[in-house]
Each structure stands twice: as C-alpha cells, then as structure tokens.
Design an enzyme around this catalytic site. Structure first.
Site, PDB file in Angstrom:
ATOM      1  N   GLY A  86       0.819  -1.205   0.000  1.00  0.00           N
ATOM      2  CA  GLY A  86       0.000   0.000   0.000  1.00  0.00           C
ATOM      3  C   GLY A  86       0.852   1.253   0.000  1.00  0.00           C
ATOM      4  O   GLY A  86       1.966   1.252  -0.524  1.00  0.00           O
ATOM      5  N   LEU A  87       0.354   2.299   0.602  1.00  0.00           N
ATOM      6  CA  LEU A  87       1.044   3.592   0.681  1.00  0.00           C
ATOM      7  C   LEU A  87       1.443   4.091  -0.705  1.00  0.00           C
ATOM      8  O   LEU A  87       2.566   4.525  -0.916  1.00  0.00           O
ATOM      9  CB  LEU A  87       2.290   3.491   1.568  1.00  0.00           C
ATOM     10  CG  LEU A  87       2.018   3.246   3.047  1.00  0.00           C
ATOM     11  CD1 LEU A  87       3.324   3.142   3.802  1.00  0.00           C
ATOM     12  CD2 LEU A  87       1.166   4.358   3.626  1.00  0.00           C
ATOM     13  N   CYS A  88       0.536   3.948  -1.653  1.00  0.00           N
ATOM     14  CA  CYS A  88       0.868   4.461  -2.974  1.00  0.00           C
ATOM     15  C   CYS A  88      -0.311   5.280  -3.506  1.00  0.00           C
ATOM     16  O   CYS A  88      -0.701   5.149  -4.652  1.00  0.00           O
ATOM     17  CB  CYS A  88       1.235   3.332  -3.924  1.00  0.00           C
ATOM     18  SG  CYS A  88       0.082   1.982  -3.892  1.00  0.00           S
ATOM     19  N   GLY A  89      -0.886   6.079  -2.648  1.00  0.00           N
ATOM     20  CA  GLY A  89      -1.945   6.968  -3.097  1.00  0.00           C
ATOM     21  C   GLY A  89      -3.208   6.203  -3.397  1.00  0.00           C
ATOM     22  O   GLY A  89      -3.474   5.144  -2.828  1.00  0.00           O
TER      23      GLY A  89
END
Lengths: 297, 137
Positions: A86-89
């Site tokens: 995750g952590l990709c907008g």
C-alpha cells in the site's frame, strides 16, 4: 509544564514519521526511474507489433485464429494488476472503481498483487488464479499468465478477457484502464477506431488507404498470424505489468513526497506553537517575579 | 531514396536511422532489402542481421521475430539484437544449459509453447556465441 512536554513529544513523533516517509520516497524514486524506463522502452515493441498485426488483418481479413473469434456469450475473465504494497496513493482504489464500472458483475478474476485480491475476496468475486510478479518485472513471470489466459479462452471457458491496470502517463498522472485483450478487437480495416493499446496509442487511421502498405507474406499470412498472435498476447500482458509497475512507483513516490511535506509543515506549526507557549511561560514567570518585588517594596 | 530501419526489442529501440541496405535472416532464407522493396512481412529466425549505415557495415546477432518491409521502411521486431561487443559468451552458454535442463523436464508434459520458447532461447544463444567466435577469428 505538562503542555509543553506534550508538544515536544508530538514534534518528536512527527519527525520520526517524516524520516520514514522520506526514506520511502527515496526508495520509490529510485525504483520509479527504473520502472519508467522499462515501461517506456517496451512501448515501441508493443506498438510495432500492433502495426504489423493491423497490416496483416487489412490484407487478409479472412484469416482466422481462435484469438480473433467473437463469441456471443458474455462470460468475462478479468486480469487485475494491482500492487502488493500500500502507501501508494489512490491508484488501487481508482482501479477498483473502474473495474466495477466497466466489467460485468458476474466476471471471474485473475489477480496480480495482494491489494485488489483482498478487495475481490471481500466482495465475494470468484478469483480463479493469483500470480505474483517480482520487481522489476521479468518477462518470464508474466508469460505463464498469458499462457493461462489463452488456455482458458481457447477452451471456451470464457468469451471475453479484459485486463485492468493503471496506465502510466507521467510521474504525476496515472490512469486506471480496462482494455479488452481477447478476442482481439479493432484489428479490421473497416473499423476506424484507435487501438485500445496498452501504453501509448496507435491509430489505424494514419495507414488507411496507403498503397505502400500492401504486403506479401513469408512463409504465408496464416503462419505469420499464427506466430504473431501468441507473441502479441504475451507482450501486451507484459507491457501492462510494466505500465502498472511504473504507475505504482510513481504514485508511491508522489504520495510519500506529499506525506513528507505535510509532516514538515506540521513540525513547523508545532514548533511555532511550542515557542509561543515557552515564551508565554517565561513572560508569566517574569511577571510573577516583578509583582513579588513590587509587593516587597 | 532512402530506407529507414527500426530495430526494436522488448527492452528498447536498438536502432532507428536511415540505412543504404539491410540483410535479414528470413524464415525462408537470407533476404536482402534495398530502398523501394515490395511490401513484405516475414518471420525471422535467429541469425545475423547486416546493414550499411554511413558507409559502414554493422552486424548484429538477432533472435526470432518479424520484419515488416515497405518501400521506405524496414521494421525489425526481435527478442534479441546484440552487437559483437555486447555478447557475453559465458552468459549465453549458461542460458543454453539452463534451457536444455528445463526442456528435459517439460518434454514429457507436451507443452508445445513451452518447448518452442526454450528451443528459441537455445537457438538465439547459439547464434550469439557463434557470431562472437567468428568475429574474434
């Protein structure tokens, strides 16, 4: 003073967060460069392959191949390429929304990437296969996916195969895209529409009625077509992975950059508040001392 | 009248410029292309590709693929295009060995596509090695 200590603690924790997001931003930036180069480098091949395919179809509209067969049914298989981490907008959310809007609700799924696999399972969709693809994308790992898809299509388990991925435009812009992979579409001279190309774009329009583009075939058209179609499927699946990977790293880089910027802004605000409080405390202490002195006089 | 040559592999555009002539390893034998060649689409087999660019002959080892020839343009799509300097004999040899081992494993499963793929690796690596040895004398 308790309040001062609270703020100091918060500044410290925000600083830690900023440090982590900054590190992730740098890692993503390095991977992004590689993934973008790979995606852009692969486009020329994929575009030329389409062009040859278009020319073959134009000259030999009667050649048939299982990949070109339009079937009346609507059993749909969707290959979803999402990210493992995750952590990709918002790219996974956007892709999921696009899939819901553009595929039939009874579709079955093949997933690459953990994020949307979890979503598919939560929504009770049937996931018939799940693949893991390393980073950077090796061609050897996308080939089994293409083989799996063509097997299901040729055995008539599905009438249509679509591929859902995030197309890469530039570092700040990635768009979810749902493209029909099989049966191959738009490869007929009587259809003017641009190819639903993965990656860049190629329109048959430019080559229409060009007398230079009447071709002989060696050994013969059927054989060339038979060899080029599986190649085309393999490379489109590969290219879609490259695009998705380039989008993922770009989106992560941008998301982490804005997280770092936010954290830094927050630190600034907190520091200002901390200093104000500190000054207020000093002022009130001074006041106390002076009032005490006045009282003694 | 000039002839534009594009050599494209999945990794990158290897070459894109005007040339005087091109010789391709066609599926039915070597094929010489000059400007104003008739339109032709041909399958390529692993072999040597030569072209004359700025008065110099350049030779590349190419893998299997396709070439699309029009009167003014030649587009070569291949899975490998290496100059002599880029060929690593040790690497190519180990690629052949790995492919042969895998080939042994899948031969009984009758997966035609897999077999063709592995044979392709062996063929193109062999071409690369022979080419390197030849040019070193």
């Amino acid at each position: 003073m308790a309040n001062l200590r609270d703020i100091r603690r918060r500044i410290k924790s925000v600083k830690n967060t900023a440090q982590i997001t900054r590190a992730m931003q740098l890692v993503a930036a390095a991977k992004m460069k590689k993934a973008q180069d790979q995606a852009l480098g692969g486009r020329a091949y994929s575009r030329h392959l389409l062009q040859v395919l278009y020319d073959i179809r134009k000259n030999f509209a009667h050649e048939t191949h299982p990949f070109l067969e339009q079937r009346p049914g609507n059993r749909e298989l969707v290959l979803v390429i999402s990210t493992d981490k995750g952590l990709c907008g918002a790219i996974n959310t956007n892709l999921a929304r696009k899939i819901m809007a553009q595929t039939s609700p009874e579709s079955d799924f093949i997933t690459v990437g953990r994020k949307l696999r979890a979503v598919c399972e939560k929504l009770g969709k049937k996931v018939i296969a799940d693949f893991t693809v390393k980073d950077p994308v090796p061609f050897g790992e996308t080939r089994p996916i293409a083989t799996f898809i063509s097997k299901h299509f040729i055995e008539r388990n599905y009438d249509k195969v679509t591929i859902a991925f995030t197309n890469f435009y530039n570092t700040l812009r990635q768009e979810p895209k749902v493209v029909t992979l099989l049966p191959l579409q738009g490869h007929r001279p009587d259809q003017d529409q641009a190819f639903e190309l993965i990656g860049g774009g190629f329109s048959g329009q430019a080559h229409k009625n060009d007398p230079d583009r009447d071709f002989e075939f060696e050994p013969d058209a059927g054989e060339v077509l038979g060899a080029i179609l599986p190649l085309y499927l393999n490379y489109e699946v590969f290219q879609a992975h490259l695009e998705a990977r380039a989008s993922e790293h770009s989106a992560r880089m941008v998301a982490m950059k804005s997280a770092t910027d936010n954290a830094n802004k927050f630190i600034k605000e907190l520091t200002l508040e901390y200093n104000k409080l500190r000054q207020g405390a000093i002022t009130s202490e001074l006041l106390e001392i002076t009032t005490a002195m006045k009282a003694v006089e | 009248m000039s002839l534009h040559l594009d050599i494209v592999t999945p990794e990158k555009m290897v070459f894109s410029d005007s040339v005087e002539n091109v010789y391709l390893p066609g599926a039915d034998g070597e094929l010489g292309v000059l400007p104003q060649h008739a339109g032709l689409v041909t399958a390529l087999k692993p072999g040597e590709l030569r072209y004359l660019h700025d008065g110099k002959v350049v030779i590349l080892a190419v893998g299997s693929g396709f070439a699309e020839i029009t009167q003014t343009q030649v587009v070569v799509l291949t899975d490998m295009a290496l100059g002599e300097a880029e060929i690593d004999v040790a690497q190519a040899e180990s690629a052949i060995q790995r492919a042969q081992e895998q080939l042994h494993g899948v031969e009984h499963s009758m997966d035609a596509e897999e077999v063709a793929f592995l044979q392709g690796i062996i063929a193109k690596s062999t071409v690369a090695i022979n080419f390197k040895r030849k040019s070193q004398g």
